[in-house]
Design a protein around this motif. Structure first.
Motif, PDB file in Angstrom:
ATOM      1  N   ALA A 196      69.307  65.123  52.614  1.00 55.83           N
ATOM      2  CA  ALA A 196      68.663  66.089  53.499  1.00 55.83           C
ATOM      3  C   ALA A 196      68.959  67.521  53.053  1.00 55.83           C
ATOM      4  N   ASP A 197      67.921  68.360  53.092  1.00 56.93           N
ATOM      5  CA  ASP A 197      68.066  69.787  52.795  1.00 56.93           C
ATOM      6  C   ASP A 197      68.357  70.542  54.084  1.00 56.93           C
ATOM      7  N   TRP A 198      69.334  71.454  54.027  1.00 52.66           N
ATOM      8  CA  TRP A 198      69.680  72.211  55.228  1.00 52.66           C
ATOM      9  C   TRP A 198      68.945  73.550  55.216  1.00 52.66           C
ATOM     10  N   ARG A 199      67.670  73.477  55.589  1.00 51.53           N
ATOM     11  CA  ARG A 199      66.839  74.664  55.716  1.00 51.53           C
ATOM     12  C   ARG A 199      65.717  74.353  56.685  1.00 51.53           C
ATOM     13  N   GLU A 200      65.291  75.352  57.438  1.00 50.07           N
ATOM     14  CA  GLU A 200      64.083  75.210  58.228  1.00 50.07           C
ATOM     15  C   GLU A 200      62.993  76.002  57.530  1.00 50.07           C
ATOM     16  N   GLN A 201      61.757  75.526  57.659  1.00 48.61           N
ATOM     17  CA  GLN A 201      60.696  76.138  56.875  1.00 48.61           C
ATOM     18  C   GLN A 201      59.349  75.941  57.550  1.00 48.61           C
ATOM     19  N   PHE A 202      58.391  76.733  57.087  1.00 48.67           N
ATOM     20  CA  PHE A 202      57.012  76.649  57.572  1.00 48.67           C
ATOM     21  C   PHE A 202      56.112  76.700  56.352  1.00 48.67           C
ATOM     22  N   ASP A 203      55.248  75.684  56.193  1.00 53.33           N
ATOM     23  CA  ASP A 203      54.401  75.548  55.010  1.00 53.33           C
ATOM     24  C   ASP A 203      52.944  75.814  55.347  1.00 53.33           C
ATOM     25  N   ILE A 204      52.274  76.557  54.458  1.00 52.30           N
ATOM     26  CA  ILE A 204      50.819  76.658  54.525  1.00 52.30           C
ATOM     27  C   ILE A 204      50.262  76.450  53.119  1.00 52.30           C
ATOM     28  N   GLY A 205      49.001  76.058  53.085  1.00 49.06           N
ATOM     29  CA  GLY A 205      48.275  75.958  51.826  1.00 49.06           C
ATOM     30  C   GLY A 205      46.975  76.719  51.940  1.00 49.06           C
TER      31      GLY A 205
END
Length: 339
Positions: free
Chosen positions: A92-101
């Motif tokens: 598991a990666d310890w980061r929160e993120q928001f993805d768009i394309g």
């Protein structure tokens, strides 16, 4: 090597001698390190700071507002991912993120259509922060322009026409943005912000804040710190350039180490990819470069495919098993296993 090279894109337009020197330095940085800091790209430092501030506003939203646009609601792998929910190399990666394309309509799931066609579709946008949509789409357009200019420079540096890659991105390049926050280490059992990996596209352009943590493999078992340079993008070669150059250029392994307790790290990552329907060509390199091409790296756990869409789908299914299970369970015994 103690630091990443710093290249100035303005040298590309500074006369023939300066241009040729820049292309030689670009080729060397991409081959020897795979990473460099890019200045002179034309995007003001104030604009970079503004998009980073907007990203912080998103991550400061209440948990329920972020979960309303959780990626698990999107069959196209868009939206919010909480810390610990993305996987790299099985951890598991310890980061929160928001993805768009790219903001495009979903394709119909026609019988016999390639599985990667499921990746195209609209983004998710948080009603609680309406400014995010116009600002991130404008950022996407601005950094795409820088990325294509740099990709043209890479083509020249490899002895090709400037538009050598245009047949596989023209009319529909595959831009992907992640805004990312790495919380401090008090909330996690180890220091994996994101595990060691390569990027799958042409190029990555990363705007990072003043908090370090990005590290680049030096090829000898150690790591080079990508020390933040104000106003610069950290640029790295992706697997598409590795494939196209027959391994003359190598996508370099990198990772992010979680910040110390009480701190956090924010970055805005832009990934420039080819059209998903494209197949990566094998460039006819000049003889001196071709003699140094080692072939693409072979990793049984992460094979490279020349079919762009297949490569991208492989990564999405592996990185986001919750989304894969919710929307693409029928692919898990075919695409994921084949990969």
């Amino acid at each position: 090597m103690g630091a990443l090279p710093i290249l100035d894109l303005r040298r590309l337009e500074a006369g023939e001698a300066e241009r040729n020197a820049f292309l030689a330095e670009l080729r060397a940085a991409a081959r020897e390190v795979g990473f460099f800091s890019l200045v002179g790209h034309g995007i003001p430092e104030a604009r970079i700071a503004a998009v980073q501030a907007l990203a912080r506003r998103f991550f400061a939203l209440p948990a329920e507002a972020k979960q309303a646009v959780a990626m698990v609601h999107s069959p196209h792998f868009r939206g919010y991912t909480a810390a610990g929910a993305e996987i790299t190399r099985g951890k598991a990666d310890w980061r929160e993120q928001f993805d768009i394309g790219a903001e495009r309509a979903a394709l119909s799931r026609a019988p016999g259509a390639p599985a990667w066609t499921r990746l195209q579709g609209p983004n998710l946008w948080p009603p609680a922060l309406p400014a995010l949509r116009p600002e991130l789409l404008a950022w996407q357009a601005a950094v795409t322009a820088v990325g294509i200019r740099l990709l043209e420079a890479f083509a020249l540096a490899l002895g090709q026409a400037a538009d050598a890659f245009a047949p596989i991105y023209a009319g529909g390049p595959n831009p992907h943005i992640k805004i990312i926050r790495y919380p401090g280490r008090e909330a996690t059992g180890d220091d994996q912000g994101v595990g060691a990996h390569k990027d799958s596209g042409f190029l990555t352009l990363l705007a990072q804040d003043g908090e370090g943590g990005l590290e680049v493999a030096d090829g000898a078992g150690g790591w080079i710190a990508a020390t933040p340079v104000p106003g610069a993008f950290v640029v790295n070669v992706g697997e598409l350039l590795e494939l196209a150059s027959n391994g003359y250029l190598r996508a370099t392994i990198h990772r992010v180490v979680t910040p110390a307790a009480g701190r956090d790290r924010l970055s805005v990552a832009f990934f420039l990819g080819a059209r998903p329907d494209a197949t990566v060509p094998l460039l006819d390199l000049p003889a001196p470069l071709a003699a140094q091409a080692r072939g693409p790296a072979s990793d049984p756990d992460n094979p490279l495919f020349r079919e762009v869409g297949r490569n991208y789908l492989k990564g999405r299914l592996r990185s986001h098993p919750d989304v894969a299970a919710a929307h693409h369970a029928d692919l898990l015994d075919t695409e994921a296993r084949a990969a």
